[in-house]
Scaffold this active site. Sequence first.
Site, PDB file in Angstrom:
ATOM      1  N   ARG A  15      68.339 167.570 -28.603  1.00  7.68           N
ATOM      2  CA  ARG A  15      68.467 166.956 -27.279  1.00  7.68           C
ATOM      3  C   ARG A  15      69.471 165.797 -27.219  1.00  7.68           C
ATOM      4  O   ARG A  15      69.812 165.332 -26.138  1.00  7.68           O
ATOM      5  CB  ARG A  15      67.084 166.493 -26.782  1.00  7.68           C
ATOM      6  CG  ARG A  15      66.241 167.655 -26.275  1.00  7.68           C
ATOM      7  CD  ARG A  15      64.820 167.212 -26.004  1.00  7.68           C
ATOM      8  NE  ARG A  15      64.061 167.082 -27.250  1.00  7.68           N
ATOM      9  CZ  ARG A  15      62.851 166.527 -27.326  1.00  7.68           C
ATOM     10  NH1 ARG A  15      62.289 166.004 -26.246  1.00  7.68           N
ATOM     11  NH2 ARG A  15      62.217 166.463 -28.485  1.00  7.68           N
ATOM     12  N   LYS A 348      97.038 135.733 -37.534  1.00  5.67           N
ATOM     13  CA  LYS A 348      96.605 136.636 -38.604  1.00  5.67           C
ATOM     14  C   LYS A 348      96.970 136.006 -39.929  1.00  5.67           C
ATOM     15  O   LYS A 348      98.107 135.552 -40.084  1.00  5.67           O
ATOM     16  CB  LYS A 348      97.302 137.993 -38.450  1.00  5.67           C
ATOM     17  CG  LYS A 348      96.810 139.015 -39.439  1.00  5.67           C
ATOM     18  CD  LYS A 348      97.895 139.942 -39.963  1.00  5.67           C
ATOM     19  CE  LYS A 348      98.853 139.223 -40.881  1.00  5.67           C
ATOM     20  NZ  LYS A 348      99.777 140.076 -41.616  1.00  5.67           N
ATOM     21  N   TYR A 363     102.650 134.110 -31.630  1.00  2.69           N
ATOM     22  CA  TYR A 363     102.131 134.909 -32.749  1.00  2.69           C
ATOM     23  C   TYR A 363     102.366 134.146 -34.048  1.00  2.69           C
ATOM     24  O   TYR A 363     103.510 133.818 -34.390  1.00  2.69           O
ATOM     25  CB  TYR A 363     102.807 136.288 -32.820  1.00  2.69           C
ATOM     26  CG  TYR A 363     102.402 137.032 -34.073  1.00  2.69           C
ATOM     27  CD1 TYR A 363     101.071 137.373 -34.294  1.00  2.69           C
ATOM     28  CD2 TYR A 363     103.331 137.348 -35.070  1.00  2.69           C
ATOM     29  CE1 TYR A 363     100.669 138.009 -35.464  1.00  2.69           C
ATOM     30  CE2 TYR A 363     102.939 137.997 -36.238  1.00  2.69           C
ATOM     31  CZ  TYR A 363     101.607 138.322 -36.426  1.00  2.69           C
ATOM     32  OH  TYR A 363     101.211 138.947 -37.575  1.00  2.69           O
TER      33      TYR A 363
END
Length: 452
Positions: A15, A348, A363
Site C-alpha cells: 500500500r 566554503k 563568494y
Amino acid sequence: MSVSAVVLAAGKGTRMKSELPKVLHPIAGKPMVQHIIDTLGEVGAAQINLIYGHGAEQLQSALAHNSLNWCLQTEQLGTGHAVMQAVPHIQDDDDVLILVGDAPLIKAETLQSLIATKAEADLVLLTVVLDDPSGMGRIVRDGDQVKAIVEHKDASAAQRQIQEINTGIMIMGGADLKCWLGQLENNNAQQEYYLTDVIAMAAEENKVIKATQASSAVEVEGINNRVQLAKIERAYQWQQAQTLMLNGVSLADPNRIDIRGDVSTGTDVSIDVNVVLEGKVVLGSKVKIGANCILKDCEIADGTVIEAFSSIEQAVVGTDCNVGPYARLRPGSVMKAKAKVGNFVEMKKTELGEGAKANHLTYLGDATVGAGANIGAGTITCNYDGVNKFKTDIGEGAFIGSNSSLVAPVTIGKDATVGAGSVITKTVESEQLAIARGKQRNVTGWARPVKK
Ligand code: UD1
Ligand code: MG
C-alpha cells in the site's frame, strides 16, 4: 539473562505503492526500521534479528552500518513463520522481544517496562485500547487473565467489540517461544502461521501472561500507506518540538519546525517558523534562528543571530555573529566571534576572522580572512581554474573594495587595501593599496548617437 530482539520486516508494504521497501521509508529523514533499531540499542538488546524478505538488497545497503542477524524469510507465510526464521539465533534462556518493523515511534521506556514485567511473567504483551480496533488482533480475557489473541478476520461479532488490541510487540522466554512456534498451524482465515496463536498455548499451559499498555495509540501505530507515514512524521515532529520547548527553547510555531537528527540547545534559544534542523546541530544560549533556515551538522555559539532564509551545513559559527538573511555557509565554513555575513554571501572551506565582515553578494571559497577585515560587496575569490582549487589569504584589517576578483593563489597583506573593481593576481603587501582596473578616461564634447 539477555534480551534478544526480533524485528519483523519481511513484508512488501504494497500500500505504500513504492519501489522502496516499506520499512525504509523515512521518518525524520531516517528509515522507520532504523528508529526501532536505535531504540533497541537504547534498551540494551544483546542482539537484533531482522526478518527480511522484500527489497533485500536495498535493506542490506541501507542498514549495513548496524550489527544485525539477517534472517531471510523467502515467503511471507505469517508473523509466526517470520519469527521462526530467527530461531537459530535464539538461546533458550534469552528473553525474546518481538517487534514489528513498521511502528517506529515505540519508546525505549515502554520496552524497558515490558522487559521489567517479564521478570514476573512468562509472557508479556504490549496492548493498547483503540476507539476503532478494526483490522487488529483482539486481546481476549477471562476476567483479568489474558487467554488469547484473536485476529480480526477470525473473530466473532462479540470478540470484534473488544477494543483492547495487540500492538504486535511482546516478550517471552526463548525456550517457550521455540516450543510454541513448533506447534503453530495455519488453519485460520488467512491461512497464515500467526505468532498470536502462542498466547492461547501459553494460557493452556497456565503460564503467567501479563499485558502492559502503550503510552498512546500513536506510539504503536503501524504505517501501511503514505497518509499514515505523514501522520506519524507529524506526531514524531510534535514530540521533538515539545522536547525542545520543555528544554527552554521558544518556537514561533511548534507545528512548523522539522528536526531530522539530534539537536542540543542552550538557554533562551528562539526559532522562527519553517526551520529545518538536520544531523547534529548544537545551538548555544540566546541563539536566534530566523524563518525558513536550514541548518545541518553545525554549531552555532552563544548570542549568534541567523537571519531568515539562510542555509548552513557543516559549519562552525562563533559567538555573537550575524548570518544572513539569505546567506549560505557550506562545509568547512568557520566564523569567529562577532563576524558578519550578509545577504547572498556564500562561504566554503573559509575562515572568517573575529569581527570580519562580508555583508553583501560575495563568494569566499578556500580562503582565510583575518580579524576585522572588510570584504566589500561583490567580492569573489576565484579559487578554481577549472581543474584545481587554490587558496586566498586575506590579512587582518584588510579592506577589499567592492566588485573585486581575487585570483587564487593570492595573498592580501595585513591592513592592505584593494580598490573597487580590481582583479588581483599578485600578492599585495601589508598596508599597500592595490588597484587593478581599467583607467577612467573622460571625453568632453562627445555627442550621443541619434536615431536614424
Ligand atoms: C499483526 C498481528 C495483530 C496485530 C497487528 C498490529 C498477527 C497474526 N497479527 O497483524 O494481532 O494487532 O499486527 O499491527 O501477528 N511480517 C513478516 N513476515 C510475514 C508476515 C508479516 O515479516 O510473513 C511482518 C510485516 O512486514 C509487518 C509485521 O510482520 O511488519 C506485521 O504483519 P502484518 O501483516 O501487518 O500483520 P497484521 O495483519 O497487521
Ligand atoms: Mg499490519
